[in-house]
Enzyme design. Structure first.
Site, mmCIF file in Angstrom:
data_model
loop_
_atom_site.group_PDB
_atom_site.id
_atom_site.type_symbol
_atom_site.label_atom_id
_atom_site.label_comp_id
_atom_site.label_asym_id
_atom_site.label_seq_id
_atom_site.Cartn_x
_atom_site.Cartn_y
_atom_site.Cartn_z
ATOM 1 N N LYS A 63 -5.095 2.084 0.825
ATOM 2 C CA LYS A 63 -6.242 2.815 1.358
ATOM 3 C C LYS A 63 -5.853 4.278 1.409
ATOM 4 C CE LYS A 63 -7.842 -0.915 4.448
ATOM 5 N NZ LYS A 63 -6.690 -1.830 4.366
ATOM 6 N N ASP A 67 0.844 -1.198 0.000
ATOM 7 C CA ASP A 67 0.000 0.000 0.000
ATOM 8 C C ASP A 67 0.872 1.238 0.000
ATOM 9 O OD1 ASP A 67 0.701 0.664 2.762
ATOM 10 O OD2 ASP A 67 -0.637 -0.963 3.349
ATOM 11 N N MET A 123 -2.252 9.075 12.437
ATOM 12 C CA MET A 123 -3.516 9.230 11.711
ATOM 13 C C MET A 123 -4.367 10.356 12.284
ATOM 14 S SD MET A 123 -4.532 5.227 11.069
ATOM 15 C CE MET A 123 -4.411 4.746 12.787
#
Length: 247
Positions: free
Chosen positions: A61, A41, A176
């Site tokens: 993602k 990813d 995040m």
């Protein structure tokens, strides 16, 4: 490349570090070089130059953008393993640090697929260090707390006591948390963390585009907006965020 029929398929979850292939562990590199297929990813390092002819599948993602559903990733890992292949799930950071590695491990295990984990260099520690920020330092911080900032403090999905974190006297490392940074810093201030507490954001650590934005608890959220900060970024809040030990 399809593995011989007599070779049982398996899955290995490999921690890729914060994005630089040079920070892969030796065990991680060996797993990649023995893989028949690698599911990667946008947070994982680019390993195309380290593997020869191995199929590489992007299951990224993108934050607030196109994303491969986790269920689909789990199914792909199981499908490849059941076909007799060694499938490696290459992840940024460490598989068990705020990633979906635990879900992938359980899905494979529940499906009867042999699965193992190669721990990686956690971005929570590596990113600040690459920016010259030690998460602990004698006399300044005796510990650090790593928190996922993917939901706001007032979100029903949040199970964190931000007031307790504000009083913890540990370095806070947010993963995040770019989008929720204004709400998080406000919650910490409401919990009693001084407004002048140093804070720093490390963006795209270990890449040529790495950047560091420095401020305080009171200013860092606005600085993130004015500086155009985007994921992947890590925020450090605490006295050590004022240090720059890169030499």
């Amino acid at each position: 490349m399809t593995a011989p029929a007599h070779v049982p398929g398996r899955v290995t979850l490999v921690g890729g570090g914060p994005g630089d292939p040079d920070l892969l562990t030796i065990a991680g590199l060996r797993a990649l070089q023995s893989a028949d297929v690698i599911l990667t990813d946008h947070l994982a390092p680019d390993v195309t130059g380290l593997v020869d002819g191995t199929e590489i599948v992007n299951v990224g993602k993108t934050p607030h953008g196109p994303a491969t559903p986790q269920e689909e990733i789990n199914a792909l890992l199981i499908e490849h393993a059941r076909s007799g292949r060694h499938a490696v799930r290459l992840k940024g950071g460490d598989p068990f640090v705020f990633g979906r590695g635990g879900e992938e491990f359980l899905a494979c295990s529940d499906a009867g697929v042999p699965v193992s984990v190669v721990p990686g260099v956690s971005s929570a520690v590596a990113a600040p260090e690459l920016a010259g920020i030690p998460v602990t330092h004698r006399g300044m911080s005796q510990g650090f707390t790593v928190v996922s900032g993917h939901v706001a403090p007032d979100d029903p999905r949040s199970h964190i006591s931000w007031a307790a974190l504000a009083q913890s006297q540990t370095t806070l490392v947010l993963l995040m948390g770019v989008r929720q940074l204004p709400a998080i810093t406000a919650a910490l201030a409401d919990g009693g963390l001084p407004a002048d507490t140093p804070a720093a954001i490390v963006t795209k650590a270990a890449s040529p585009d790495m950047a560091v934005v420095r401020g305080t608890l009171a200013t860092i959220a606005d600085l993130a907006v004015s500086s155009g900060v985007r994921p992947p970024s890590i925020t450090v809040i605490g006295d050590v965020a004022a240090l720059d030990l890169r030499g």
